[in-house]
Design an enzyme around this catalytic site. Structure first.
Site, short mmCIF file in Angstrom:
data_model
loop_
_atom_site.label_atom_id
_atom_site.label_comp_id
_atom_site.label_asym_id
_atom_site.label_seq_id
_atom_site.Cartn_x
_atom_site.Cartn_y
_atom_site.Cartn_z
N ASP A 7 0.86 -1.19 0.00
CA ASP A 7 0.00 0.00 0.00
C ASP A 7 0.89 1.23 0.00
OD1 ASP A 7 -2.68 1.20 0.11
OD2 ASP A 7 -2.04 1.96 2.06
N GLU A 9 0.81 5.77 0.47
CA GLU A 9 0.12 7.03 0.74
C GLU A 9 0.79 8.10 -0.12
OE1 GLU A 9 -2.59 7.04 2.32
OE2 GLU A 9 -2.44 5.10 3.34
N GLU A 52 -6.63 17.76 1.78
CA GLU A 52 -7.56 16.63 1.74
C GLU A 52 -6.84 15.31 1.98
OE1 GLU A 52 -7.29 18.99 -0.47
OE2 GLU A 52 -9.27 19.90 -0.85
N HIS A 154 -5.62 6.31 7.57
CA HIS A 154 -4.93 5.42 6.65
C HIS A 154 -3.43 5.48 6.93
CE1 HIS A 154 -8.15 4.44 3.65
NE2 HIS A 154 -8.72 5.43 4.30
N ASP A 159 -2.30 -0.54 6.59
CA ASP A 159 -3.27 -0.99 5.59
C ASP A 159 -2.78 -2.24 4.87
OD1 ASP A 159 -4.83 1.08 6.36
OD2 ASP A 159 -4.82 2.14 4.44
#
Length: 239
Positions: A7, A9, A52, A154, A159
């Site tokens: 995963d 980010e 965001e 997250h 994750d």
């Protein structure tokens, strides 16, 4: 088979707009067993993170100020994933960012994820198994009884660990990591199990219906499509 559950980010949602990877988390699975081996790094993207995105993962520009840039970790990352099957939820997003990062560095400019790894998208698998239902990671955790209450934001490594549990359960059962010398309550419980007496009443055998057998075969098809060896069919073919 070696699989890497992965995963990332990022600073935003589209690498074509200049967004970058800021965290990579990977856990290793070999022959459907979690090995405890992982790759985890935070990356200074050299640009601002959209607000965001910060609200999703909680990673700030200040936190990343002293972290390595991608070129400093690129070769270690490539070496870790090379030759494995990547297991990713919504793979086009992460692979798109990975290929973008590779293309920006001279040492990895010729690297494409598809050239060094195969990719399994668990979102595609989940949609095949549960059509018309929510199939994000939170929904899958609820469906398969995985406790993710500690997941307030997250995080790439967290994750990836959760996705590893989801993937293994979703495709036929999970084998958890057990460290040498570790004891578990389940071991104690197993020792206390009372065995069924051989001279007991004969158990009633209920054969599966045609519909149940068809559902079973459909489930085995999904196991094979996920890249794993279907032991049930392999055993049946040898008898």
């Amino acid at each position: 088979m070696r699989q890497i559950v992965l995963d990332t980010e990022t600073t935003g949602i589209d690498p074509k707009e200049g967004h970058r990877i800021i965290e990579i988390g990977c856990v290793e699975v070999v022959n459907r067993k979690l090995t405890g081996n992982h790759f985890h790094v935070y990356i200074n993207p050299g640009r601002q993170i959209e607000q965001e995105a910060i609200e999703v993962h909680g990673i700030t520009n200040e936190f990343l100020a002293d972290k390595p840039v991608f070129k400093d970790i690129a070769q270690d990352f490539v070496n870790f994933i090379r030759g494995a099957q990547l297991v990713i939820h919504n793979a086009p997003f992460d692979v798109g960012f990975m290929d973008h990062e590779f293309s920006m560095e001279p040492s990895t400019r010729t690297v494409k994820t598809a050239d060094i790894c195969t990719v399994l998208d668990t979102l595609v698998v989940a949609r095949q198994m549960h059509p018309g239902q929510k199939n994000n990671l939170d929904a899958l955790c609820k469906r398969y009884g995985i406790d993710n209450s500690h997941r307030e934001l997250h995080g790439a490594l967290l994750d990836a660990e959760i996705l590893a549990d989801v993937y293994l359960l979703m495709t036929g059962g999970q084998t958890k990591l057990r460290l040498a010398g570790e004891n578990s309550d389940s071991d104690t419980h197993a020792q206390a199990i009372r065995r069924v007496q051989r001279n007991g009443n004969k158990l009633k055998v209920i054969n599966a219906s045609a519909d149940e057998l068809a559902q079973h075969e459909a489930r085995l098809d999904i196991v094979e499509q996920s890249g794993g060896k279907c032991l049930w069919r392999a055993t049946g073919s040898e008898e």
